[in-house]
Design a protein around this motif. Structure first.
Motif: not given
Lengths: 323, 410
Positions: A248-250, A272-279, A230-236, A254-256
């Motif tokens: 962001a770890l989807g 929150g749940q299924r975190v994707w993008q960051l700013a 379930t650790i699926q990195p997306v936004g950096v 979590r945000v690492a």
């Protein structure tokens, strides 16, 4: 095309007593399923408007002057330009089919758009409002990044599993670097020396040395009590001082927090749940995350590495941009 | 959008030409830094045997079922391959019904074709795998769901992309258990594949302590697909078939032969949902699957072939992408090298299922989430929450290592 109408939302929340900030920042969040943009006043920590846009808004970015918001409305197969003062869509740009992510050139004159459906990156000339070229890349182009000197454009292709290095003077792919499965997002460090590429299915972030095009490091993540798949990195996002990366770890929710110099994962922030993008906010004191499954955004204090608040937005929040 | 008609079509042409002569930078990392062009032939081997058409007349019959998915994946492999000087070619080979597999194997082996996507039934797949010419080949099974092929009849040169019947039955069973629908009626057809699916359901019921309160075989004669005014007869048959059953929560149908399964819903004696080969169906792929980027695959497929992507198309896509992924990462087309990589911990296939897919070491079955869908809608994806496994929840589906008699890659 839905009728565009500004729907003001009454503000019920009092001033939040959070970190001191110079000016009120405004965040824009694309809601993939609601077909809207939520406008959030970060001084009040509350939504102040919801703007209906075209179908399936995903990637969003502000123009370099901060006056316009570009919105990939994927199922409408174009990009909408929202005037941030009037909150009205003032222009429609051609993008090629199914635009998902894009990046604005540093000089503000071009948009480079990943067309997921057809293995091309489209170059959009913003002054003329026309597509001025297409660059063939791998299967399912996704992540887009531009180097600090504007000379190097990056595209990641999700099924080909590569980061493509594109020379912006010739629009030629000059190098392609294999990374782990399903690369979703690419981000340069502020000095332009390394490129960070998240691999959603691979579960890693590959750090590429820009000069040699070599993978320097594969950052892995492990969270106690959370299944590794379930650790699926997306936004950096990397802080302007180049010291700290937030990833962001989807569905790991979590945000690492990663130390850029040592690649050490120092913390995992529960959002929150299924975190994707960051700013980041312009002063980089706050970081926002879009949480698709819980229909909210989390507000993170960058210095304290603490989640301050979650703010409800529309359905399936996808992208976030802040001015 | 048709690129030829865009105002910048000329630019595309120039850029595409540029790609053709693209040289990978000298600093390209990994084994993929091959400079010499690598040709990778992949055979799609089928047998011209009749297959039952869908019972419903509105469901189109796809004559290119399976091979279309392989074609799409070859295109994907080549788009990637252009950056690595790797070219993939799909060779379609269809032998006549009952045709000579040995001769076909000899031809393929003679031409250096050792990567074979097999669209064959179970017995024919085993026959192919046992031929000396295929000893060092990689055979990718995209059709045969027989559990025995993953157990007593497993072979070291065969990989299974299509899920086994046991995996599918478990996927459905987990959902029914999570709904607390524990009393099942099993209605099965009388052909071998129907009975095999019924066996898988019985195994699942035992595993999850569900109760099969009664079993019934469908004994009516198979009619024509086209039933002008036949609706009344069908209705009465299905009502008869299901009358006076003990209390039950769900009717599970096993009709792989497409003889009666789709006639059951809404015509049963008691008002109960139908699941199994019809109604709520466990499947590796479904047209309603759009999660985890699935929309992209569906769109690419539909645009290329003017129809929905079916389960066998998806299995064939996975098969050819498995080869593509292994060739990309190893820079080799040698079957032994690819086999070793595919069975290593490094291998992971991204296949629009939200997690990396890999092969089970003991039987070379691709572990993957199984979709549960009604004709127009995805209902859920198994494994369900709470069905845990020490390795990965995906191994809660089908025969696990301790239950299997197969011991490959030891």
């Amino acid at each position: 095309m839905p009728r565009r109408k500004l729907m003001a939302i009454s503000i019920v929340l009092a001033y939040a007593t959070v970190a001191d900030r110079a000016a009120a920042a405004i965040a824009y969040v694309s809601n993939e399923k609601s077909n809207t943009i939520t406008v959030i006043d970060l001084d009040k920590m509350a939504p102040v408007a919801t703007v209906p846009v075209g179908e399936r808004p995903r990637g969003i970015a502000l123009s370099r002057d901060g006056k316009q918001l570009y919105i990939c409305t994927s199922d409408a197969d174009h990009i909408e330009v929202l005037d941030v003062d009037s909150l009205k869509v003032v222009q429609i740009l051609p993008s090629g089919p199914d635009p998902e992510q894009f990046v604005v050139s540093r000089d503000g004159s071009k948009l480079y758009v990943a067309n997921e459906d057809n293995n091309f990156v489209t170059v959009l000339d913003l002054a003329q409002g026309v597509a001025s070229g297409e660059i063939p890349v791998g299967v399912e182009p996704e992540g887009m990044a531009i180097s600090p000197d504007d000379k190097l454009l990056i595209n990641t292709s999700e099924t080909t599993n590569m980061a493509h290095f594109i020379d912006t003077s010739s629009y030629q792919v000059t190098d392609s670097v294999l990374v782990d499965s399903r690369p979703r997002y690419a981000e340069f460090t502020p000095d332009g020396k390394t490129l960070w590429v998240s691999s959603e299915i691979g579960g890693t972030v590959n750090v590429i040395d820009v000069a040699t095009r070599k993978v320097l490091k594969k950052i892995e993540f492990a969270i106690q009590g959370v299944r590794s798949d379930t650790i699926q990195p997306v936004g950096v996002k990397i802080t302007p001082d180049g010291k700290t990366a937030f990833i962001a770890l989807g569905p790991a929710n979590r945000v690492a927090v990663v130390d850029v110099a040592s690649y050490e994962v120092q913390d995992y922030l529960l959002v929150g749940q299924r975190v994707w993008q960051l700013a980041f906010t312009p002063d980089a004191k706050l970081l926002l995350s879009t949480n698709g499954e819980s229909n909210d955004i989390s507000v993170i204090d960058v210095a304290d590495r603490k989640v301050l608040k979650s703010i409800p937005v529309g359905e399936l929040p996808w992208g976030v941009a802040i001015r | 959008m048709n690129h030829g008609s865009t105002p910048f079509g000329r630019v595309v042409g120039i850029l595409a030409a540029g790609i053709a002569v693209l040289i990978i930078g000298p600093d390209q990392t990994g084994a993929a830094a091959e400079t010499a062009a690598l040709q990778v032939p992949v055979v799609y081997l089928g047998e011209a045997i009749p297959e039952p058409p869908p019972l419903s007349l509105v469901e189109p019959v796809a004559p290119d079922k399976g091979v279309a998915g392989a074609k799409l994946a070859i295109g994907d492999n080549n788009t990637t391959g252009q950056f690595l000087h790797q070219t993939f070619e799909l060779i379609e080979k269809v032998i006549p019904a009952g045709g000579d597999l040995k001769a076909a194997a000899g031809e393929m082996s003679g031409a250096g074709q050792k990567l074979i996507v097999a669209d064959l039934t179970g017995p024919r797949l085993t026959e192919l795998a046992d031929l000396p010419d295929m000893k060092d080949a990689i055979i990718l099974n995209v059709r045969a769901e027989d559990d025995a092929l993953r157990a007593s009849d497993c072979r070291p040169n065969v990989f299974h992309l299509i899920p086994s019947r046991a995996m599918k039955a478990d996927a459905l069973g987990q959902w029914l258990v999570s709904k607390k629908w524990m009393r099942w009626v099993l209605v099965y057809g009388t052909n071998d594949p129907d009975r095999a699916f019924a066996d898988a359901i019985r195994r699942t019921a035992k595993r999850y302590r569900a109760e099969i309160v009664e079993e019934r075989a469908y004994e009516f004669k198979a009619g024509s697909r086209r039933t002008d005014t036949g609706e009344q007869q069908v209705r009465e048959q299905m009502t008869q078939l299901t009358q006076r059953l003990p209390d039950h929560d769900v009717v599970i149908v096993a009709d792989e032969s497409e003889v009666f399964g789709d006639y059951l819903p809404y015509r049963t004696w008691d008002p109960r949902p139908v699941a199994g080969t019809n109604g709520l169906v466990p499947t590796a792929w479904h047209r309603s699957q759009e999660q985890w980027g699935g929309t992209q695959l569906q769109r690419r497929f539909t645009r290329a072939f003017n129809r929905w992507m079916l389960e066998r198309d998806y299995a064939a896509w996975e098969a050819v992408r498995t080869i593509g992924e292994a060739v990309t990462r190893t820079g080799s087309a040698d079957p032994a090298t690819l086999h070793k990589y595919i069975m290593s911990d490094s291998f992971e296939l991204a296949a629009f299922k939200g997690k990396p897919l890999s092969f089970r070491k003991w039987d070379q079955q691709l572990r993957q989430p199984i979709l549960l869908a009604t004709p127009l809608m995805l209902v859920s994806v198994s494994p369900q929450e709470g069905f845990l496994h020490e390795r990965t929840p995906l191994d809660s589906l089908g025969y696990d290592e301790p239950d299997s008699t197969c011991r490959l890659n030891q």
